[in-house]
Design a protein around this motif. Structure first.
Motif, short mmCIF file in Angstrom:
data_model
loop_
_atom_site.label_atom_id
_atom_site.label_comp_id
_atom_site.label_asym_id
_atom_site.label_seq_id
_atom_site.Cartn_x
_atom_site.Cartn_y
_atom_site.Cartn_z
N ALA A 306 0.83 -1.08 -0.07
CA ALA A 306 -0.16 -0.04 -0.12
C ALA A 306 0.88 1.34 -0.10
CB ALA A 306 -0.96 -0.10 1.31
N ILE A 307 2.02 1.01 0.99
CA ILE A 307 2.85 2.24 0.80
C ILE A 307 3.42 2.68 -0.68
CG2 ILE A 307 5.14 3.52 1.77
CD1 ILE A 307 4.07 1.70 4.18
N ILE A 308 3.81 1.45 -1.22
CA ILE A 308 4.65 1.58 -2.25
C ILE A 308 3.72 2.25 -3.45
CG2 ILE A 308 5.66 0.39 -4.32
CD1 ILE A 308 6.93 -1.39 -2.23
N ALA A 309 2.21 1.52 -3.41
CA ALA A 309 1.30 1.90 -4.58
C ALA A 309 0.87 3.58 -4.36
CB ALA A 309 0.31 0.98 -4.22
N THR A 310 1.14 4.08 -3.16
CA THR A 310 0.60 5.48 -3.02
C THR A 310 1.60 6.30 -3.30
OG1 THR A 310 0.87 5.15 -0.53
CG2 THR A 310 -1.36 4.82 -1.50
N SER A 311 2.95 5.82 -3.58
CA SER A 311 4.09 6.62 -3.98
C SER A 311 4.62 6.59 -5.49
CB SER A 311 5.41 6.24 -3.15
OG SER A 311 5.81 5.07 -3.40
N VAL A 312 3.65 6.03 -6.29
CA VAL A 312 4.03 5.92 -7.55
C VAL A 312 2.60 6.12 -8.24
CG1 VAL A 312 6.29 4.59 -7.57
CG2 VAL A 312 3.92 3.55 -7.60
N PRO A 313 2.47 6.43 -9.56
CA PRO A 313 1.22 6.53 -10.17
C PRO A 313 0.80 5.43 -10.80
CG PRO A 313 3.04 7.58 -11.57
CD PRO A 313 3.90 7.21 -10.32
N VAL A 314 -0.07 4.59 -10.23
CA VAL A 314 -0.39 3.23 -10.62
C VAL A 314 -2.01 3.27 -10.28
CG1 VAL A 314 1.93 2.10 -10.15
CG2 VAL A 314 -0.17 2.46 -8.30
N ASP A 315 -2.55 1.97 -10.90
CA ASP A 315 -4.15 2.15 -10.76
C ASP A 315 -4.43 1.66 -9.33
OD1 ASP A 315 -6.63 1.28 -10.58
OD2 ASP A 315 -6.71 0.34 -12.72
N GLN A 316 -4.11 2.42 -8.21
CA GLN A 316 -4.57 2.17 -6.93
C GLN A 316 -5.62 1.31 -6.66
OE1 GLN A 316 -3.74 5.54 -4.36
NE2 GLN A 316 -1.78 6.34 -5.41
N PRO A 317 -6.80 1.70 -7.03
CA PRO A 317 -7.92 0.84 -6.55
C PRO A 317 -7.52 -0.63 -6.79
CG PRO A 317 -8.77 2.90 -7.46
CD PRO A 317 -7.26 2.72 -7.68
N PHE A 318 -7.03 -0.84 -8.02
CA PHE A 318 -6.92 -2.18 -8.78
C PHE A 318 -5.87 -3.03 -7.66
CE2 PHE A 318 -4.98 -5.53 -11.29
CZ PHE A 318 -6.18 -6.32 -11.72
N VAL A 319 -4.81 -2.28 -7.67
CA VAL A 319 -3.69 -2.93 -6.61
C VAL A 319 -4.33 -2.97 -5.34
CG1 VAL A 319 -1.62 -2.29 -5.48
CG2 VAL A 319 -2.01 -1.78 -7.92
N MET A 320 -4.90 -2.24 -4.57
CA MET A 320 -5.38 -2.42 -3.41
C MET A 320 -6.53 -3.55 -3.01
SD MET A 320 -3.46 -0.33 -1.69
CE MET A 320 -2.72 1.18 -1.55
N ALA A 321 -7.42 -3.57 -4.05
CA ALA A 321 -8.73 -4.54 -4.07
C ALA A 321 -8.04 -5.97 -4.29
CB ALA A 321 -9.37 -4.15 -5.17
N MET A 322 -6.90 -6.17 -5.00
CA MET A 322 -6.28 -7.46 -5.38
C MET A 322 -5.71 -7.81 -4.30
SD MET A 322 -6.12 -9.83 -7.84
CE MET A 322 -6.09 -9.14 -9.27
N GLN A 323 -4.86 -6.71 -3.38
CA GLN A 323 -4.02 -7.35 -2.10
C GLN A 323 -5.01 -7.28 -1.25
OE1 GLN A 323 -0.73 -7.45 -1.38
NE2 GLN A 323 -0.08 -7.34 -3.49
N ALA A 324 -5.96 -6.46 -1.11
CA ALA A 324 -6.84 -6.90 0.06
C ALA A 324 -7.60 -8.22 0.12
CB ALA A 324 -7.89 -5.77 0.30
#
Length: 362
Positions: A306-324
């Motif tokens: 989560a920390i890495i995903a919020t520090s780079v311009p990525v598709d945060q909702p997709f990353v967080m949903a898959m990780q969660a």
């Protein structure tokens, strides 16, 4: 706190700040996590004997939970429902690969008993350590395995983001000093604090992270509260998570795991390679960028990703949903998978060992 301990904490703080500045300067993402993490590993390996007070780590987890909640909305859940075969398939593939690697490490007696099985579960590191201890595995070695994987995954993800030009740039200090709306910030911190206490009281595994995340998701999705966190609070939370991971690498743990380290690292890199290959499939099927796809399937901890995903311009909702989703699957299925693999291991306990007789007795 003794004068020596206070001096060590100040030295760790200075080393962490220097490490963060260097990592951000060279363009690696999540320097606020990686700098303190690397500094803590160095201090702990040299016998500093520092241990992060539990309330500080609980508070950091609660803040990260609210951070994750702020990236998820109704559209994200609709996306999960629409693409449920993909989400479930990726989760099952990662869990299956992790369980197989853990079983093989146990079968080859790289680590004693079911320790390798528990240590191979992707994500939910803190919860896996607690549950492994409850089921008789060596919690120290489980922690070593899980945090070694977290460190490797975080480093690989940051390097990948930098290599593909997905780093925000060197404006992190300016961003950290930017003012945040007062009322939403106070409300978000209240959600974090109350949720963390509730999670601990209810004795939910990883409750300090999950309860604030769940409450935050509900409030954010309903439009009641836009999750807002001041950058200094995030920076402190990132550092605390980094210290918590790094300080787990004590001299004693290194000595205990020294003989198994090469194989543990090999299994970690195999899992990272598997995740990288899986991310290429995900990117092709969904059309998202490679960094987003890799972060979504990477077998690191939910908080560090989560920390890495919020520090780079990525598709945060997709990353967080898959990780969660995988995080919850690990919490729900991890003990069952680990017990099943451990039972199978016990039945085949007469298999040849990769270690010598002296190593086996150790």
């Amino acid at each position: 706190m003794s004068g020596r301990t206070a001096g060590l904490w100040l030295a760790l703080l200075a080393a962490s700040a220097a490490g963060t500045a260097i990592l951000e300067w060279i363009g690696l993402s999540a320097g606020l996590l990686l700098g303190p993490m690397v500094a803590a590993i160095a201090f702990s390996a040299r016998g500093a004997g520092l241990s992060l007070p539990r309330p500080l780590f609980v508070g950091a987890q609660a803040v990260i939970g609210c951070l994750i909640a702020g990236t998820l909305d109704i559209g994200t859940f609709a996306r999960v429902v629409t693409q449920w075969p993909l989400f479930l398939g990726v989760t099952a593939a990662t869990l299956g690969a992790s369980s197989l690697l853990g079983y093989l490490l146990s079968r080859w007696r790289v680590l004693p008993g079911s320790t390798a099985i528990w240590g191979s579960m992707p994500g939910a590191a803190s919860a896996m350590v607690v549950m492994a201890d409850a089921f008789g595995a060596d919690a120290r070695l489980v922690a070593f395995m899980t945090y070694t994987r977290v460190v490797c995954v975080a480093g690989a993800a940051s390097i990948l983001a930098a290599a593909l030009g997905a780093h925000h740039g060197g404006d992190w200090l300016v961003t950290m000093l930017a003012p945040a709306p007062l009322i939403p910030s106070l409300a978000t911190l209240a959600v974090a604090g109350i949720g963390a206490v509730a999670g601990l009281k209810l004795r939910i595994p990883a409750g300090a992270l999950l309860v604030p995340m769940a409450v935050g998701i509900a409030l954010h999705a309903m439009g009641v509260l836009r999750m807002t966190l001041p950058e200094p609070v995030l920076a402190v939370s990132y550092a605390l998570v980094g210290w918590r991971i790094g300080l787990a690498f004590t001299r004693e743990t290194f000595a205990l795991a020294a003989k198994a380290l090469p194989r543990v690292l090999l299994s970690t890199f195999v899992l990272i390679g598997f995740s990288a290959a899986l991310s290429l499939v995900v990117a092709r099927l969904t059309g998202i960028d490679p960094v987003s796809a890799y972060l979504a399937v990477s077998p690191g901890g939910l908080d560090s990703v989560a920390i890495i995903a919020t520090s780079v311009p990525v598709d945060q909702p997709f990353v967080m949903a898959m990780q969660a989703l995988r995080f919850l699957a690990v919490l729900a299925l991890g003990p069952t998978l680990a017990r099943a693999a451990a039972t199978r291991f016990a039945k085949s306990n007469s298999s040849p060992s990769l270690l010598g007789e002296g190593d086996r007795d150790a």
